[in-house]
Design an enzyme around this catalytic site. Structure first.
Site, PDB file in Angstrom:
ATOM      1  N   GLU A 260    -149.894  -2.691   7.251  1.00 42.82           N
ATOM      2  CA  GLU A 260    -149.219  -1.981   8.353  1.00 42.82           C
ATOM      3  C   GLU A 260    -148.269  -0.943   7.782  1.00 42.82           C
ATOM      4  OE1 GLU A 260    -147.517  -4.914  10.969  1.00 42.82           O
ATOM      5  OE2 GLU A 260    -149.475  -5.658  11.573  1.00 42.82           O
ATOM      6  N   HIS A 278    -148.169  -2.937  16.372  1.00 44.12           N
ATOM      7  CA  HIS A 278    -147.374  -4.177  16.203  1.00 44.12           C
ATOM      8  C   HIS A 278    -146.120  -4.155  17.092  1.00 44.12           C
ATOM      9  CE1 HIS A 278    -146.442  -7.669  13.244  1.00 44.12           C
ATOM     10  NE2 HIS A 278    -146.035  -7.935  14.467  1.00 44.12           N
ATOM     11  N   ALA A 281    -143.561  -7.812  20.013  1.00 39.44           N
ATOM     12  CA  ALA A 281    -142.207  -8.356  20.198  1.00 39.44           C
ATOM     13  C   ALA A 281    -141.233  -7.317  20.734  1.00 39.44           C
ATOM     14  CB  ALA A 281    -141.698  -8.875  18.860  1.00 39.44           C
TER      15      ALA A 281
HETATM   16  P1  NAD Z   1    -146.550 -21.498  16.829  1.00 38.24           P
HETATM   17  O1  NAD Z   1    -146.192 -21.959  15.471  1.00 38.24           O
HETATM   18  O2  NAD Z   1    -145.776 -21.985  17.996  1.00 38.24           O
HETATM   19  O3  NAD Z   1    -148.090 -21.818  17.105  1.00 38.24           O
HETATM   20  C1  NAD Z   1    -149.089 -21.616  16.164  1.00 38.24           C
HETATM   21  C2  NAD Z   1    -150.179 -22.633  16.438  1.00 38.24           C
HETATM   22  O4  NAD Z   1    -151.266 -22.385  15.558  1.00 38.24           O
HETATM   23  C3  NAD Z   1    -149.736 -24.065  16.184  1.00 38.24           C
HETATM   24  O5  NAD Z   1    -149.910 -24.852  17.330  1.00 38.24           O
HETATM   25  C4  NAD Z   1    -150.620 -24.533  15.043  1.00 38.24           C
HETATM   26  O6  NAD Z   1    -150.967 -25.887  15.166  1.00 38.24           O
HETATM   27  C5  NAD Z   1    -151.825 -23.650  15.218  1.00 38.24           C
HETATM   28  N1  NAD Z   1    -152.631 -23.544  14.009  1.00 38.24           N
HETATM   29  C6  NAD Z   1    -152.215 -23.474  12.724  1.00 38.24           C
HETATM   30  N2  NAD Z   1    -153.277 -23.412  11.897  1.00 38.24           N
HETATM   31  C7  NAD Z   1    -154.376 -23.461  12.685  1.00 38.24           C
HETATM   32  C8  NAD Z   1    -155.764 -23.444  12.413  1.00 38.24           C
HETATM   33  N3  NAD Z   1    -156.225 -23.359  11.170  1.00 38.24           N
HETATM   34  N4  NAD Z   1    -156.611 -23.506  13.452  1.00 38.24           N
HETATM   35  C9  NAD Z   1    -156.149 -23.567  14.726  1.00 38.24           C
HETATM   36  N5  NAD Z   1    -154.838 -23.608  15.053  1.00 38.24           N
HETATM   37  C10 NAD Z   1    -153.969 -23.547  14.030  1.00 38.24           C
HETATM   38  O7  NAD Z   1    -146.517 -19.891  16.761  1.00 38.24           O
HETATM   39  P2  NAD Z   1    -146.317 -18.884  17.962  1.00 38.24           P
HETATM   40  O8  NAD Z   1    -144.861 -18.624  18.154  1.00 38.24           O
HETATM   41  O9  NAD Z   1    -147.145 -19.290  19.118  1.00 38.24           O
HETATM   42  O10 NAD Z   1    -146.918 -17.551  17.304  1.00 38.24           O
HETATM   43  C11 NAD Z   1    -148.312 -17.407  17.113  1.00 38.24           C
HETATM   44  C12 NAD Z   1    -148.587 -16.168  16.288  1.00 38.24           C
HETATM   45  O11 NAD Z   1    -148.115 -15.004  16.957  1.00 38.24           O
HETATM   46  C13 NAD Z   1    -147.909 -16.172  14.922  1.00 38.24           C
HETATM   47  O12 NAD Z   1    -148.790 -15.661  13.962  1.00 38.24           O
HETATM   48  C14 NAD Z   1    -146.777 -15.187  15.112  1.00 38.24           C
HETATM   49  O13 NAD Z   1    -146.398 -14.606  13.877  1.00 38.24           O
HETATM   50  C15 NAD Z   1    -147.431 -14.184  16.022  1.00 38.24           C
HETATM   51  N6  NAD Z   1    -146.508 -13.306  16.743  1.00 38.24           N
HETATM   52  C16 NAD Z   1    -146.837 -11.978  16.818  1.00 38.24           C
HETATM   53  C17 NAD Z   1    -145.999 -11.117  17.494  1.00 38.24           C
HETATM   54  C18 NAD Z   1    -146.327  -9.655  17.562  1.00 38.24           C
HETATM   55  O14 NAD Z   1    -145.416  -8.836  17.547  1.00 38.24           O
HETATM   56  N7  NAD Z   1    -147.582  -9.281  17.665  1.00 38.24           N
HETATM   57  C19 NAD Z   1    -144.846 -11.589  18.109  1.00 38.24           C
HETATM   58  C20 NAD Z   1    -144.557 -12.951  18.051  1.00 38.24           C
HETATM   59  C21 NAD Z   1    -145.417 -13.802  17.374  1.00 38.24           C
END
Ligand code: NAD
Length: 524
Positions: A260, A278, A281
């Site tokens: 990125e 991106h 958030a």
């Molecule tokens: P979280 O930790 O609450 O949930 C992640 C889930 O993924 C968990 O339930 C975990 O068990 C599951 N997981 C882990 N490995 C796995 C696998 N191999 N197969 C299936 N499931 C699996 O996280 P969250 O707060 O829900 O965030 C999810 C994603 O969104 C993260 O990567 C975070 O960085 C991203 N995010 C992106 C933005 C953005 O600006 N685009 C903003 C916020 C979060």
């Protein structure tokens, strides 16, 4: 206590910092170089966003520094290891943007299914081509969610409100979570073959990096729609671009990229794709929440709380403040043991009966912190207690027993040195009612607080009277006198709670009395 803020922080966060009457706020966004080092050396906490590099040099300049608050999620600009080595707590706000990312996923999904970006551009160009922008409905479609965490569960609820059927794959989440939000629990293969729309919401880990590649795409329905609003790299970008160009995947909505900003990325020129930079958030509310949460946690942490979202505490999941009295009790056990054992401690272990086993690590850390504090004072804390113990050659152990012993809950702490061993147990009767109930196999019952005398004596008449006289002559008031003995005429233990600490003359007077074998002063 002084909080230095070196990046712009939303007014809502600043207001919280300024309202804390026991804190002084030094708001200097953009501070750099020597002025930054000097300001850090005079501060107890530092709050940054991405503009300040929290390097080892900066951390080492912070003689008083206890907390680094990163008002955001990413920690690319913070040397967390350097902070940990100095016992500095690193706090971030990972949950502040959950709703924004959830809504961005829904926005991208709807925009993709109704060709909104292209339709918008076409109207702006003066065209009026209604048939070109034939969309698809969400209602009645199957949404496959990979990763049913904070964002995945929120998307489930919103997608169901749109009439979608939700199936989800997450091997690390209990079935009850699926039931609660109304998602069907399926295997990854099932999800890939059944879903009309697939969205990933896992973190980027060794397991999830490239988890959706050419093989997985081949299993998907023809004409599937996919989204990635989580982290770049969960889909193999080249395989995804190929499948979009071949029409196997009908559309993709992407917010995140392996690199990125994306350069030479095959997705930039792929067909039927909508892209955002991106911004999952990026909302006013998330920015506000980040500032508010970080400010609140920094204040709480400066006031001594460990119930904050810290990335370098050696335990997780501390949202549960019910753990606090157990943590406090374990710390006092460590503190007590360290003051009655002789010689350098080489081994320390915590044992739990009838206590939630998820607390094992934190109680172990708390006991170690207590144990190290009499020798190391301020330099040991929840962040570095384990590391400091290991550096001092102390072997650490922990055991849990689900069934309680004589008490509904019991926490035991054992410490040994080359020549001595001590074992102290305590129970929590109620939230504020801790009792030490056993010291080196003597059954006792006293509150682990204040100044105590630990006396081992021969079980002969006159000891209690003599101790009372020595203390009375020096106007030291006895608040409680606890006695226990092995057998009549054998060894006895007295724990004497006194209102003020004893000077060395008084301690020597007690030691001078023949029946007393050992006397130590313990401060809790
Ligand atoms: P979280 O930790 O609450 O949930 C992640 C889930 O993924 C968990 O339930 C975990 O068990 C599951 N997981 C882990 N490995 C796995 C696998 N191999 N197969 C299936 N499931 C699996 O996280 P969250 O707060 O829900 O965030 C999810 C994603 O969104 C993260 O990567 C975070 O960085 C991203 N995010 C992106 C933005 C953005 O600006 N685009 C903003 C916020 C979060």
């Amino acid at each position: 206590m002084k909080i230095l803020v070196t990046d712009t922080l939303a007014d809502s966060g600043l207001a919280i910092l300024r309202a804390a009457s026991d804190m002084e706020v030094d708001y200097r966004p953009g501070l750099k170089g020597d002025a930054l080092l000097k300001a850090v050396s005079e501060s107890d906490a530092l709050i940054t966003r991405s503009g300040t590099a929290v390097t080892e040099e900066l951390v080492n300049a912070g003689d008083r520094l206890r907390i680094v608050g990163r008002a955001g999620v990413g920690l690319d600009n913070v040397d967390v290891d350097a902070c940990t080595a100095r016992g500095i707590l690193v706090i971030n706000a990972p949950t502040a943007n959950i709703m924004s990312a959830t809504e961005h996923t829904m926005a991208m999904l709807l925009a993709l299914c109704r060709n909104i970006p292209e339709a918008h551009a076409s109207v702006k160009r003066g065209e009026w081509n209604r048939s070109k922008f034939l969309g698809t409905e969400l209602d009645g479609k199957t949404l496959g969610i990979i990763g049913l965490g904070r964002i995945g569960t929120r998307i489930t609820i919103r997608a169901r409100a749109f009439g979608m059927r939700v199936i989800a794959y997450d091997p690390y989440v209990a079935p009850s979570v699926f039931d609660k939000v109304g998602a069907e629990r399926v295997s990854l293969d099932d999800l890939l073959t059944r879903a009309d729309v697939i969205t990933v919401h896992t973190p980027l880990t060794d397991e999830t990096r490239g988890m959706i590649g050419a093989g997985e795409i081949a299993k998907m329905k023809d004409g599937v729609v996919v989204l990635n609003i989580a982290r770049g790299g969960i889909y193999e970008e080249q395989s995804l671009a190929d499948a979009l160009n071949s029409g196997k995947i009908a559309g993709a909505a992407i917010d995140v990229y392996v690199e990125e900003p994306p350069k030479d990325n095959p997705l930039l020129s792929a067909k039927n794709i909508i892209l955002s930079p991106h911004i999952g958030a990026n909302t006013i509310e998330a920015q506000d929440r980040v500032a508010v949460q970080t400010s609140e946690m920094v204040i709480d942490a400066l006031r001594g709380s460990i119930f904050v979202s810290a990335v370098n505490l050696p335990f997780e999941g501390l949202a549960d403040a019910d753990a606090a009295p157990f943590i406090n009790m374990a710390e006092r056990l460590g503190l007590f043991a360290a003051q009655i054992i002789s010689g350098p401690i080489t081994r320390a272990a915590i044992e739990l009966w009838g206590v939630d086993e998820r607390l094992t690590r934190i109680l172990s850390v708390a006991a170690l912190k207590g144990m190290l504090t009499p020798r190391l004072a301020e330099s040991v804390n929840f962040v570095n207690a384990e590391q400091v113990a290991q550096q001092r050659g102390i072997a650490i152990g922990a055991t849990t027993h689900p069934t309680p012993l004589d008490y509904t809950n019991l926490v035991t702490f054992r410490a040994s040195s080359a020549t001595d061993e001590t074992c102290v147990s305590a129970t929590l009767f109620s939230e504020k009612n801790q009792r030490i109930v056993s010291v080196n196999n003597f059954r006792v019952e006293f509150k682990p607080e204040g100044t105590l005398l630990y006396i081992i004596n021969k079980d002969v008449p006159g000891v209690v009277g003599k101790v009372g006289t020595i203390l009375g002559d020096r106007e030291i008031n006895i608040a409680e006198y606890n006695l226990a003995r092995e057998t009549s005429g054998g060894k006895a233990l007295a724990i004497v709670t006194i209102d003020s600490p004893l000077d060395s003359d008084t301690m020597n007077a007690l030691r001078f009395f023949k029946a007393i074998e050992e006397v130590k002063q313990v401060r809790l």
